[in-house]
Motif scaffolding. Sequence first.
Motif, short mmCIF file in Angstrom:
data_model
loop_
_atom_site.label_atom_id
_atom_site.label_comp_id
_atom_site.label_asym_id
_atom_site.label_seq_id
_atom_site.Cartn_x
_atom_site.Cartn_y
_atom_site.Cartn_z
N ARG A 10 64.33 57.82 1.52
CA ARG A 10 65.42 58.16 0.48
C ARG A 10 64.74 57.42 -0.86
NH1 ARG A 10 70.90 55.15 0.84
NH2 ARG A 10 69.42 53.47 0.46
N ASN A 107 70.77 66.13 -11.89
CA ASN A 107 70.29 65.20 -10.66
C ASN A 107 71.23 63.82 -10.67
OD1 ASN A 107 68.11 67.03 -9.71
ND2 ASN A 107 66.68 65.91 -11.00
N LEU A 110 73.35 63.29 -7.42
CA LEU A 110 72.67 63.00 -6.33
C LEU A 110 72.18 61.63 -6.30
CD1 LEU A 110 71.89 63.67 -3.54
CD2 LEU A 110 69.82 65.05 -4.58
N LEU A 113 75.10 59.06 -5.80
CA LEU A 113 75.38 58.77 -4.59
C LEU A 113 74.45 58.15 -3.78
CD1 LEU A 113 77.09 59.86 -2.36
CD2 LEU A 113 75.31 61.63 -1.86
N LEU A 114 73.03 58.25 -3.90
CA LEU A 114 72.29 57.36 -3.46
C LEU A 114 72.35 56.09 -3.89
CD1 LEU A 114 69.07 59.81 -3.35
CD2 LEU A 114 70.48 59.31 -1.54
N ASP A 117 75.30 54.42 -2.12
CA ASP A 117 75.31 54.21 -0.74
C ASP A 117 74.40 52.92 -0.41
OD1 ASP A 117 76.76 56.16 -0.09
OD2 ASP A 117 75.27 57.71 0.49
N VAL A 161 74.47 57.74 5.35
CA VAL A 161 73.78 58.13 4.16
C VAL A 161 73.38 59.50 4.22
CG1 VAL A 161 71.69 57.49 3.12
CG2 VAL A 161 73.11 55.44 3.78
N ILE A 162 72.66 59.84 5.29
CA ILE A 162 72.17 61.25 5.65
C ILE A 162 73.41 62.18 5.45
CG2 ILE A 162 71.05 62.79 7.22
CD1 ILE A 162 69.53 60.53 8.27
N ASN A 164 76.14 62.01 4.06
CA ASN A 164 76.58 61.96 2.49
C ASN A 164 75.78 62.92 1.69
OD1 ASN A 164 78.77 60.26 3.09
ND2 ASN A 164 77.77 58.51 2.57
N VAL A 165 74.49 62.77 1.65
CA VAL A 165 73.31 63.54 1.17
C VAL A 165 73.68 65.01 1.31
CG1 VAL A 165 70.95 63.95 0.49
CG2 VAL A 165 71.77 61.50 0.79
N ARG A 166 73.79 65.15 2.69
CA ARG A 166 73.98 66.71 3.05
C ARG A 166 75.26 67.12 2.33
NH1 ARG A 166 74.63 69.02 9.35
NH2 ARG A 166 74.84 71.17 8.70
N ASN A 169 74.75 68.04 -1.38
CA ASN A 169 73.79 68.76 -1.31
C ASN A 169 74.38 70.29 -1.19
OD1 ASN A 169 71.35 70.23 -1.62
ND2 ASN A 169 70.94 70.55 0.20
#
Length: 226
Positions: A10, A107, A110, A113-114, A117, A161-162, A164-166, A169
């Motif tokens: 990430r 961006n 996103l 969010l990263l 998290d 985390v994965i 939330n990213v999905r 997106n």
Amino acid sequence: MIAETILQMRLYAMYFLDKKILCLMVGTFLLTSASAAAVINIAVNRMTALSRVPLVPDMTLCIPMSIPPYIYAFWIPILAFETLLFVLAVLRGIQTYRQTGTTFQSNKRLVGLLVRDSIAYYAVMFATYLTCLLIFVFNVQLLEVPIGFSIAFSCVLGNRVILNVRKVNEEVKSESGNTRLRGNMAFNKGSSGTNAEHESDTLTDFEMAQLRSLRAESLEGSHIVV
């Protein structure tokens, strides 16, 4: 191990595939793993176990004995590596929010969010690892109690985390699709309005015939008066 790999991937993406950041994270990760493995290996080799310790009727327990006092050092490299990943995530978030332009604006959600998290993961896992370290320091006989919890919690947060990213997106794709659809509808509406204006400005054949007849009648009337 899996959660740490997810965090590094990430951060590698957040830094736009910067090779220097990748080398820093991978090198530190290998050093951290080697240090923790060396500490636990030396400690386990010097430990002894006492089996068949009565716990309750008809139940016995095997407990470790002669545990080295420095076994708590196992958690120090892990805490240091988690702090490094946290600092890298926060720095990248600050850099992104200072940028201007359409690309960086799109961006920010996103990246935000990263970063969020990363902060949540660091706060929870740092508290978990610190608790494990304190247990190893003050009551080493309970060293097996927090280990399973820390491993499971790390994997759960990494998967979160994965997910939330999905989710973000998919939301960004949906919003961009709706924006594009509204733009096409506005363009079509504007085009149809322009065509309507041109059609209203253009006279039909019937109107042109009436205009010619009125012009002819006006010319005949002017000849009679003369």
